[in-house]
Design a protein around this motif. Structure first.
Motif: not given
Lengths: 249, 249
Positions: B68-76
DNA sequence: CGGGCTTTTGATGGTCTTCAAATCCCGTGG
DNA sequence: CCACGGGATTTGAAGACCATCAAAAGCCCG
């Protein structure tokens, strides 16, 4: 331990009728499903990791969690279950259970023998499919928890958990006006979020100071829902809540 | 995109025959299952969050992940899938997919239409049960990841991931003597563990310095399996690997 | 040979943990 | 009714672990 055909039936019909239109014979089968009612006090263990349960249960009331004890004596809570959930339905197919299942507060459960549940699934494939679907939704919640624990700050992480629990409790009619009973201690919260109890305490204070939540004494209130969901980046899609019937209940 | 009845069949028979003895008619049904072979380069997107796929796929070769792409542009990254896995089988019942599914390295997939898979499940309840079980095992892996990310240090977290991937690859015959191909970058590892890429790098150096792993150039070696599993507190129970047939393959 | 991605290294600072102790809360028993 | 005790919450202080920023070095492939 007395036999009682009412409780499990009611909760399951409630749950499954959100997912698809039950045929008369499916309803009848659910009504015929034998189950027994069990009441538990808080912190009572239901399954221990390594057990091979021969029955499943539906949560009728209260809060249940699954957790694992970590090597250094700490505990990780992996999920919470509210009324209508089937925390251990996976034991029907997996046999051994790989984590503890525990009542968080006082609980009421309806226990169903594996054999009866299996017979139900065999005879009614659409019910089996719906139960399968329930386990998939639980999986989706796990994924969101991985995101939450993996990438979000303590404040946001707690906010997100509060949003999730409130949303799920509302969906089953156990919360109203953003108020619900939630028998969690700060220690439970720390075990669920992977934070220390001290830091949970400080983060809760911050959430309170911002006017986003009230929490204590087994009760959660969210006075500023929009504010909290914005802070938490909460998007309820992953809960796959059925839209229909929710308001009608 | 050509039709090819061989690949999916073979992988599914392989997978399911580990779980129960296939009846002749079940084998026949699997062999009749239409599928098409798809080859992907690394980093190709298979599904995007929000999609409503109308087909599922079996991984034949390579590595796939969901993220999933996280709100701050990171990815989990929430999970990896190896040969034999069915990363998106949940779309059969959930419809919308809530996360991205991506090829990590070059992949080979066998795509099966939902309709065909549904027909198979309807006609053969034991196959449906076995597929249900597969999704439950994936859920079990999610739970272990929550533990890993929630409570373990960077070093242990990485060690545990390495143990898991090696074990799963060995189980499907894609690793031998604790050596396997693993087309992951340190960035992938950071996205899977919730750590920064810099810290992943330093932790990997530490693991190498201790003689526990060799990792680089798309290849993982674990010279000291006992040491690594001890460090990682790795107990493979949660993978619910079938014992039978593994050595025979 | 050059460009882009990956890996590596260094330095700084923030978030969160840990340890310790005080306070609060609530049910229990004298 | 009040003293007591145990768990939960709160507060303070110190430091570990990990993130962030920045930049250099290595590597692959066109």
């Amino acid at each position: 331990m007395r036999l009682n055909h009412v409780p499990a039936t009611h909760a399951l019909v409630e749950k499954l009728s959100c997912l698809f239109d039950l045929a008369p014979e499916e309803s009848a089968a659910l009504h015929a499903l034998p189950s027994r009612l069990v009441r538990l006090a808080g912190d009572e263990e239901i399954h221990r990791a390594g057990d091979c349960p021969t029955s499943c249960f539906v949560v009728l009331d209260g809060l249940v969690c699954s957790s694992k004890w970590i090597e250094d004596g700490k505990r990780q809570i992996m999920s919470f279950y509210v009324a209508g959930d089937l925390p251990d339905i996976r034991t029907l197919h997996l046999g051994v259970i790989d984590c503890d299942v525990t009542a968080v507060g006082p609980c009421q459960l309806a226990v169903i023998e594996h054999g009866d549940l299996q017979a139900l699934c065999d005879a009614h494939p659409r019910i089996a499919s719906a139960l399968w679907r329930c386990t998939l939704v639980v999986g989706s919640v796990y994924r969101e928890w991985i995101v939450n624990i993996g990438h979000r700050s303590a404040l946001v992480r707690l906010a997100h958990l509060m949003c999730e629990l409130m949303t799920r409790l509302e969906a089953v009619g156990h919360a109203r006006d953003r108020i619900c009973n939630l028998p969690l201690t700060q220690i439970h919260l720390s075990q669920a979020t992977g934070l220390s109890a001290v830091h949970v305490n400080r983060s809760l204070q911050e959430l309170r100071k911002r006017g986003l939540i009230t929490f204590g004494g087994g009760r959660l209130t969210i006075p500023d829902w929009d504010g909290l969901t914005r802070l938490a980046y909460f998007r309820p899609d992953y809960l796959y809540l059925p839209q229909a019937r929710r308001r009608a209940a």
